[in-house]
Enzyme design. Structure first.
Site, PDB file in Angstrom:
ATOM      1  N   HIS A  63      65.109  44.255  11.263  1.00  0.00           N
ATOM      2  CA  HIS A  63      65.555  44.694   9.944  1.00  0.00           C
ATOM      3  C   HIS A  63      67.054  44.470   9.756  1.00  0.00           C
ATOM      4  O   HIS A  63      67.824  44.541  10.708  1.00  0.00           O
ATOM      5  CB  HIS A  63      65.260  46.183   9.747  1.00  0.00           C
ATOM      6  CG  HIS A  63      63.816  46.527   9.924  1.00  0.00           C
ATOM      7  ND1 HIS A  63      63.407  47.725  10.438  1.00  0.00           N
ATOM      8  CD2 HIS A  63      62.683  45.827   9.658  1.00  0.00           C
ATOM      9  CE1 HIS A  63      62.083  47.766  10.472  1.00  0.00           C
ATOM     10  NE2 HIS A  63      61.628  46.615  10.017  1.00  0.00           N
ATOM     11  N   LYS A  73      74.895  49.648  13.079  1.00  0.00           N
ATOM     12  CA  LYS A  73      74.097  50.735  13.659  1.00  0.00           C
ATOM     13  C   LYS A  73      74.578  51.042  15.072  1.00  0.00           C
ATOM     14  O   LYS A  73      75.053  50.154  15.776  1.00  0.00           O
ATOM     15  CB  LYS A  73      72.615  50.340  13.739  1.00  0.00           C
ATOM     16  CG  LYS A  73      71.975  50.064  12.400  1.00  0.00           C
ATOM     17  CD  LYS A  73      70.549  49.578  12.540  1.00  0.00           C
ATOM     18  CE  LYS A  73      69.955  49.279  11.162  1.00  0.00           C
ATOM     19  NZ  LYS A  73      68.599  48.726  11.266  1.00  0.00           N
ATOM     20  N   TYR A 133      69.646  56.874  15.362  1.00  0.00           N
ATOM     21  CA  TYR A 133      70.699  55.892  15.146  1.00  0.00           C
ATOM     22  C   TYR A 133      71.548  56.251  13.931  1.00  0.00           C
ATOM     23  O   TYR A 133      71.086  56.842  12.978  1.00  0.00           O
ATOM     24  CB  TYR A 133      70.147  54.466  15.048  1.00  0.00           C
ATOM     25  CG  TYR A 133      69.068  54.230  14.019  1.00  0.00           C
ATOM     26  CD1 TYR A 133      69.358  53.660  12.790  1.00  0.00           C
ATOM     27  CD2 TYR A 133      67.748  54.566  14.289  1.00  0.00           C
ATOM     28  CE1 TYR A 133      68.368  53.431  11.860  1.00  0.00           C
ATOM     29  CE2 TYR A 133      66.747  54.334  13.365  1.00  0.00           C
ATOM     30  CZ  TYR A 133      67.065  53.770  12.146  1.00  0.00           C
ATOM     31  OH  TYR A 133      66.086  53.554  11.216  1.00  0.00           O
ATOM     32  N   ASP A 172      56.599  44.555   8.708  1.00  0.00           N
ATOM     33  CA  ASP A 172      57.059  43.766   9.848  1.00  0.00           C
ATOM     34  C   ASP A 172      56.090  42.641  10.185  1.00  0.00           C
ATOM     35  O   ASP A 172      56.507  41.562  10.612  1.00  0.00           O
ATOM     36  CB  ASP A 172      57.294  44.669  11.055  1.00  0.00           C
ATOM     37  CG  ASP A 172      58.477  45.607  10.849  1.00  0.00           C
ATOM     38  OD1 ASP A 172      59.298  45.346   9.944  1.00  0.00           O
ATOM     39  OD2 ASP A 172      58.568  46.601  11.580  1.00  0.00           O
TER      40      ASP A 172
END
Length: 189
Positions: A63, A73, A133, A172
């Site tokens: 992503h 991130k 995250y 996905d």
């Protein structure tokens, strides 16, 4: 905080220092000044996310978000183990289309810093994995993109046992290959 660089400029494996005694331990899981000193370029983090994956070999990703909503991130595992991957999508980079991967685990206590301009994904290596995250920008559905985890041109060595297919979301499973994203990446980063 210990930091380890990869063969691609940008991503870092970060390991906070744990202070332990007979009671357990204390740590700073994130300290902006220490993160920046270690090489993390971001100075503003706006959101913390958490995901739980029940089955082993759940694959989330790859992503990323396009500018102006591109996200950096910092990923860590609260329970279990993952194989965490960052793919360089910076068109001007000598390492465009290359990837780094590292096993993150609650036991190792390590983290992966994924800068803007990288796609991110992970594969759980055991059941009941909890991942947390930080992100540097808010989610934007209009800028959200996926890249195929199975794109042969990337050559990602996912540690899947022979004959095992990952557990994927519909998004996905339908993600395009890097070649199909070329036009969108021309103006990015």
């Amino acid at each position: 905080m210990d930091a380890r660089a990869f063969n691609i400029a940008g991503p870092l494996e970060l390991t906070p220092v744990r202070h332990g005694d007979a009671r357990g331990y204390f740590t700073e899981t994130f300290n902006l000044a220490k993160a920046n000193a270690a090489g993390v370029a971001e100075t503003e983090w706006v959101q913390d996310n958490q995901s739980f994956s029940a089955p082993a070999f759940t694959l989330r990703g790859l992503h990323f978000q396009l500018p102006p909503f591109a996200q950096a991130k910092i990923v860590r595992v609260l329970k279990g183990r993952i194989f965490d991957v960052a793919v360089d999508l910076r068109r001007a980079s000598k390492t465009f289309g290359q990837w780094v991967g590292v096993e993150l685990s609650a036991e190792k206590f390590n983290q992966l810093y994924v800068p803007r301009g990288f796609a991110h994904g992970f594969l759980t290596l055991e059941p009941d994995v909890l991942v947390a995250y930080k992100v540097s920008h808010y989610y934007s559905g209009a800028h959200d993109r996926s890249l195929s985890w199975a794109d042969a041109s990337l050559g990602i060595a996912w540690p899947l046992p022979e004959g095992v297919s990952p557990v994927l979301s519909a998004k996905d499973a339908a993600a395009p290959k890097l070649e199909a994203l070329q036009d969108e990446l021309k103006e990015a980063w």
